[in-house]
Scaffold this active site. Structure first.
Site, PDB file in Angstrom:
ATOM      1  CG  ASN A 167      -0.448  -0.065   2.501  1.00 20.66           C
ATOM      2  OD1 ASN A 167       0.717  -0.419   2.677  1.00 20.66           O
ATOM      3  ND2 ASN A 167      -1.241   0.286   3.501  1.00 20.66           N
ATOM      4  CE  LYS A 207       7.269 -11.184   0.449  1.00 21.75           C
ATOM      5  NZ  LYS A 207       6.576 -10.571  -0.701  1.00 21.75           N
ATOM      6  CB  ALA A 259       3.728  -6.413  -1.365  1.00 22.36           C
ATOM      7  N   GLY A 311       2.319  -5.275   7.777  1.00 24.04           N
ATOM      8  CA  GLY A 311       1.270  -5.936   6.986  1.00 24.04           C
ATOM      9  C   GLY A 311       0.111  -6.356   7.864  1.00 24.04           C
ATOM     10  CD  GLU A 360       5.151   0.043  12.783  1.00 21.04           C
ATOM     11  OE1 GLU A 360       3.961   0.289  13.076  1.00 21.04           O
ATOM     12  OE2 GLU A 360       6.094   0.650  13.290  1.00 21.04           O
ATOM     13  CG  LEU A 361       0.963  -6.164  13.155  1.00 17.72           C
ATOM     14  CD1 LEU A 361       0.611  -7.185  14.211  1.00 17.72           C
ATOM     15  CD2 LEU A 361       1.608  -6.835  11.946  1.00 17.72           C
ATOM     16  CB  CYS A 409      -1.878   0.906   8.264  1.00 17.09           C
ATOM     17  SG  CYS A 409      -0.594   2.158   8.060  1.00 17.09           S
ATOM     18  CD  GLU A 448      -6.738  -2.949   8.500  1.00 10.27           C
ATOM     19  OE1 GLU A 448      -6.322  -4.117   8.559  1.00 10.27           O
ATOM     20  OE2 GLU A 448      -5.998  -1.966   8.362  1.00 10.27           O
TER      21      GLU A 448
HETATM   22  P1  TAP Z   1      -0.103  -9.010   4.094  1.00 15.23           P
HETATM   23  O1  TAP Z   1      -0.975  -9.873   3.291  1.00 15.23           O
HETATM   24  O2  TAP Z   1       0.145  -9.401   5.510  1.00 15.23           O
HETATM   25  O3  TAP Z   1       1.285  -8.912   3.285  1.00 15.23           O
HETATM   26  C1  TAP Z   1       2.360  -8.151   3.779  1.00 15.23           C
HETATM   27  C2  TAP Z   1       3.654  -8.819   3.364  1.00 15.23           C
HETATM   28  O4  TAP Z   1       3.758 -10.082   4.026  1.00 15.23           O
HETATM   29  C3  TAP Z   1       3.728  -9.111   1.872  1.00 15.23           C
HETATM   30  O5  TAP Z   1       5.021  -8.848   1.419  1.00 15.23           O
HETATM   31  C4  TAP Z   1       3.410 -10.590   1.825  1.00 15.23           C
HETATM   32  O6  TAP Z   1       3.896 -11.252   0.673  1.00 15.23           O
HETATM   33  C5  TAP Z   1       4.114 -11.076   3.072  1.00 15.23           C
HETATM   34  N1  TAP Z   1       3.700 -12.403   3.526  1.00 15.23           N
HETATM   35  C6  TAP Z   1       2.525 -13.038   3.317  1.00 15.23           C
HETATM   36  N2  TAP Z   1       2.538 -14.268   3.893  1.00 15.23           N
HETATM   37  C7  TAP Z   1       3.759 -14.398   4.485  1.00 15.23           C
HETATM   38  C8  TAP Z   1       4.373 -15.445   5.234  1.00 15.23           C
HETATM   39  N3  TAP Z   1       3.754 -16.585   5.507  1.00 15.23           N
HETATM   40  N4  TAP Z   1       5.627 -15.232   5.695  1.00 15.23           N
HETATM   41  C9  TAP Z   1       6.290 -14.078   5.449  1.00 15.23           C
HETATM   42  N5  TAP Z   1       5.755 -13.067   4.726  1.00 15.23           N
HETATM   43  C10 TAP Z   1       4.495 -13.221   4.261  1.00 15.23           C
HETATM   44  O7  TAP Z   1      -0.633  -7.523   4.162  1.00 15.23           O
HETATM   45  P2  TAP Z   1      -1.166  -6.619   2.958  1.00 15.23           P
HETATM   46  O8  TAP Z   1      -2.519  -7.102   2.570  1.00 15.23           O
HETATM   47  O9  TAP Z   1      -0.137  -6.537   1.918  1.00 15.23           O
HETATM   48  O10 TAP Z   1      -1.264  -5.191   3.660  1.00 15.23           O
HETATM   49  C11 TAP Z   1      -2.416  -4.735   4.278  1.00 15.23           C
HETATM   50  C12 TAP Z   1      -2.323  -4.810   5.783  1.00 15.23           C
HETATM   51  O11 TAP Z   1      -1.128  -4.200   6.233  1.00 15.23           O
HETATM   52  C13 TAP Z   1      -3.433  -4.051   6.468  1.00 15.23           C
HETATM   53  O12 TAP Z   1      -3.869  -4.772   7.589  1.00 15.23           O
HETATM   54  C14 TAP Z   1      -2.761  -2.747   6.901  1.00 15.23           C
HETATM   55  O13 TAP Z   1      -3.402  -2.090   7.964  1.00 15.23           O
HETATM   56  C15 TAP Z   1      -1.403  -3.249   7.252  1.00 15.23           C
HETATM   57  N6  TAP Z   1      -0.419  -2.152   7.200  1.00 15.23           N
HETATM   58  C16 TAP Z   1       0.079  -1.682   8.363  1.00 15.23           C
HETATM   59  C17 TAP Z   1       0.971  -0.617   8.349  1.00 15.23           C
HETATM   60  C18 TAP Z   1       1.508  -0.067   9.633  1.00 15.23           C
HETATM   61  S1  TAP Z   1       2.766   0.938   9.534  1.00 15.23           S
HETATM   62  N7  TAP Z   1       1.018  -0.391  10.789  1.00 15.23           N
HETATM   63  C19 TAP Z   1       1.331  -0.040   7.138  1.00 15.23           C
HETATM   64  C20 TAP Z   1       0.800  -0.552   5.966  1.00 15.23           C
HETATM   65  C21 TAP Z   1      -0.078  -1.624   6.017  1.00 15.23           C
HETATM   66  P3  TAP Z   1       3.049 -11.345  -0.681  1.00 15.23           P
HETATM   67  O14 TAP Z   1       3.843 -10.572  -1.638  1.00 15.23           O
HETATM   68  O15 TAP Z   1       2.986 -12.799  -1.035  1.00 15.23           O
HETATM   69  O16 TAP Z   1       1.692 -10.775  -0.437  1.00 15.23           O
END
Ligand code: TAP
Length: 481
Positions: free
Chosen positions: A155, A178, A180, A230, A252-253, A286, A383
Site C-alpha cells: 500500500n 522482501k 509485496a 502488513g 506494524e500491523l 493502515c 478493518e
Molecule cells: P499481508 O498480506 O500481511 O502482506 C504483507 C507482506 O507479508 C507481503 O510482502 C506478503 O507477501 C508477506 N507475507 C505473506 N505471507 C507471508 C508469510 N507466511 N511469511 C512471510 N511473509 C508473508 O498484508 P497486505 O494485505 O499486503 O497489507 C495490508 C495490511 O497491512 C493491512 O492490515 C494494513 O493495515 C497493514 N499495514 C500496516 C501498516 C503499519 S505501519 N502499521 C502499514 C501498511 C499496512 P506477498 O507478496 O505474497 O503478499
C-alpha cells in the site's frame, strides 16, 4: 495486483523450476507491467550471508561517512521523483502526486531527520553528578543489530520499505527486504537508487517473491532482527516464529482508526481532513480514518458534508490527470470490501452514497459513506481496506471515547475541536500510538515523531529517535582517567 506463478504452479503440483517469476500488473488497466524472476529460499540464505559480511565494514565506517551515502541517495530521489512516483502509480494505480507526497517525501524526510538528529542519538555524553564518580566520564553509544529482515506491504510500496531501510542503514545495519509481490518493481527501485548513490555491495538485498516462500525464508534465515509491516494474520504468525527462534521483532500491523468530532469542531476542516485520510490511496491505508463519530448536536451537518465531499471525488487511473481516488489493489480486495459493505447493509446500514463496484475496467469500488451503522457490523468490527467510511453519532464525550476505543486496534486516531486543551484531554483517553488534534491521524511523513501502534496494531516504533533505537543496541562506556 500480481501473481507469483511459482505459488500457482505448486498448487497445481506442477514443475516449479520454470515458474519462478513475479508478475507486476497495473490494477487500473489489468496490463502487465513486467515479469521479474523470483528469489529462491536458498538465495535468501546466500543474501543474508553476503549481507553479514558487508555489514561488518559498513558498521566500521563513521556515522558521517554513512550519512554521506544517504545524502547522495536523497539527492537522487529528489531528481528521480517522477520516475519513482510513476512506477508506484503503475503498480498500485494511485495518483502520481499522491505517491510523491505519501511515499517519496517520507523517505526524503527520513534522510533529512537522520542528518539532523541521527549522530547525537548514536553517541551521547552523560553528566555524572554522583559524588563517587565525578572524575569519570560516561557516554551512550548505539551499535547496529547486524542483518535485518524486512517484509513489507504494497500500500505504501516506497514509503514504508524506503524509510525502514534508510533508518537501518544509517545505524550501520545491512538489510534483506522482501517487497509485496504487487509492488516488486517499486521495491527494486529502492535498491537501484541506493546502489546508484554508492551504497557498498551486498548491504541491501531486495528479494522478490511470494510471502509463503521468500518471506518465510527470511523469517527462517540467520537474521538479527525482523521488521514486518502488513496484516495481523501474517504478522502474528511471524511474531510467533521469531519468538521461538529468539529473533527480536518490530510489528506494524492493522488499524481501525477513529475520528472523534466534538460539538465545537470546525466541521468544514474536520470533514476535509477525514475525507482525505479515508479516501487517499483508495482507502488502503493502515492509519486511515476508518470510523467517524460526530457529536449528536452536529451529526446531521457532519454527515451531509462528508457525503457532499465524497461525491466530489474523481475516480480513475492515478497515472492520468485529475484523479483523486485510484483502483483497489486487485479484484480480491474489491470482493472482500463489497462483502463487508453488503453484510453491513443486510444488518441495517444505510448507503448514503456509493455502495457498489464500478462498472469499468480495473479494480474499482465507488467511494462510499454508510449511515445507521452499529459496532456489530463488519464495516466497524473488521478493518476495511478500501474507500468506505461509516459515520456514527455520540451523545456525550464519554460515549465518543468508549466507541473510539471499542476495537482490537490502536494505531492512530484524531480528535476535532476548537478547544485544543479539551482535545488533548480526549487524546489522552484514546488507546492509540498517535492521536492528532485537528488534523487527520496520518503523521508518517513527519520523521521527528514516532510511528507505531497500541494493542493489536503492533509493537515497536519505526521513526524518529525511537526508530534509531529500534535498530540498534545501547552500550554504556564509562571512562576514568
Ligand atoms: P499481508 O498480506 O500481511 O502482506 C504483507 C507482506 O507479508 C507481503 O510482502 C506478503 O507477501 C508477506 N507475507 C505473506 N505471507 C507471508 C508469510 N507466511 N511469511 C512471510 N511473509 C508473508 O498484508 P497486505 O494485505 O499486503 O497489507 C495490508 C495490511 O497491512 C493491512 O492490515 C494494513 O493495515 C497493514 N499495514 C500496516 C501498516 C503499519 S505501519 N502499521 C502499514 C501498511 C499496512 P506477498 O507478496 O505474497 O503478499
Amino acid at each position: 495486483m500480481s501473481e507469483t506463478e511459482e505459488d500457482t504452479e505448486r498448487g497445481d503440483g506442477g514443475d516449479t523450476r520454470e515458474a519462478e517469476t513475479v508478475v507486476s500488473v497495473n490494477p487500473a488497466t489489468g496490463d502487465v507491467n513486467e515479469e521479474v524472476v523470483a528469489t529462491t529460499p536458498e538465495e535468501v540464505d546466500e543474501a543474508v550471508e553476503a549481507a553479514r559480511e558487508a555489514q561488518r565494514s559498513w558498521e566500521a565506517r563513521s556515522v558521517n561517512d554513512r550519512l554521506r551515502v544517504l545524502d547522495v541517495f536523497q539527492n537522487h530521489l529528489i531528481r528521480r521523483r517522477d520516475e519513482v512516483a510513476r512506477t508506484i502509480a503503475a503498480e498500485t494505480g494511485k495518483p502520481v502526486g499522491e505517491g510523491l507526497v505519501t511515499d517519496l517525501i517520507p523517505v526524503i524526510d527520513a534522510v533529512r531527520f537522520l542528518k539532523k538528529r541521527g549522530p547525537e542519538v548514536m553517541e551521547t555524553g552523560l553528566d555524572l553528578d554522583n559524588i563517587m564518580v565525578m572524575d569519570r566520564k560516561s557516554k551512550i553509544v548505539r551499535e547496529p543489530l547486524g542483518v535485518l529482515g524486512m517484509v513489507t506491504p504494497w500500500n505504501y510500496p516506497f514509503g514504508i520499505p524506503g524509510s525502514q531501510v534508510v533508518y537501518a542503514l544509517f545505524a550501520g545495519n545491512a538489510v534483506v527486504l522482501k517487497p509485496a509481490r504487487e509492488t516488486t518493481l517499486t521495491g527494486l527501485k529502492i535498491e537501484e537508487i541506493l546502489n546508484d548513490a554508492g551504497l557498498p555491495d551486498d548491504l541491501l538485498h531486495v528479494v522478490p517473491g511470494g510471502g509463503s516462500t521468500v518471506g518465510q525464508a527470511i523469517v527462517e534465515s540467520d537474521i538479527d532482527q525482523m521488521t514486518f509491516t502488513g496484516s495481523n494474520a501474517v504478522g502474528e504468525m511471524i511474531q510467533e516464529r521469531c519468538q521461538e527462534r529468539g529473533v527480536p521483532t518490530t510489528m506494524e500491523l492493522g488499524g481501525s482508526d477513529p475520528a472523534v468530532v466534538l460539538e465545537d469542531a470546525n466541521i468544514d476542516k474536520a470533514t476535509s481532513g477525514i475525507v482525505w485520510s479515508r479516501f487517499m490511496n483508495c482507502g488502503q491505508t493502515c492509519a486511515a480514518v476508518k470510523r467517524a463519530y460526530a457529536h449528536d448536536s452536529v451529526f446531521d451537518e457532519f454527515r451531509d458534508e462528508i457525503v457532499r465531499k465524497v461525491d466530489k471525488l474523481r475516480v480513475g487511473n492515478g497515472a492520468e490527470e485529475n484523479v483523486d481516488v485510484g483502483p483497489l489493489i486487485d479484484e480480491g480486495a474489491v470482493d472482500e470490501l463489497a462483502q463487508q459493505v453488503d453484510d453491513s447493509v443486510e444488518m441495517g446500514a444505510e448507503v448514503l452514497t456509493g455502495g457498489e463496484r464500478l462498472d469499468r475496467e480495473g479494480s474499482f469500488y465507488a467511494p462510499t459513506v454508510l449511515g445507521n451503522v452499529t459496532h456489530e457490523m463488519p464495516v466497524v468490527r473488521e478493518e476495511t481496506f478500501g474507500p468506505v467510511i461509516p459515520v456514527m453519532g455520540f451523545e456525550d464525550i464519554s460515549e465518543g471515547i468508549e466507541k473510539a476505543n471499542d476495537t482490537r486496534f490502536g494505531l492512530t486516531a484524531s480528535v476535532w475541536t476548537r478547544d485544543t486543551d479539551r482535545g488533548e484531554r480526549v487524546a489522552r483517553e484514546i488507546d492509540a500510538g498517535t492521536v492528532v488534534v485537528n488534523d487527520h491521524g496520518y503523521t508518517y511523513g513527519i520523521n521527528e515523531t514516532p510511528w507505531g501502534g497500541y494493542k493489536d496494531s503492533g509493537h515497536g516504533r519505526t521513526h524518529g529517535v525511537w526508530g534509531i533505537e529500534e535498530v540498534t543496541r545501547m552500550k554504556h562506556i564509562n571512562k576514568g582517567s
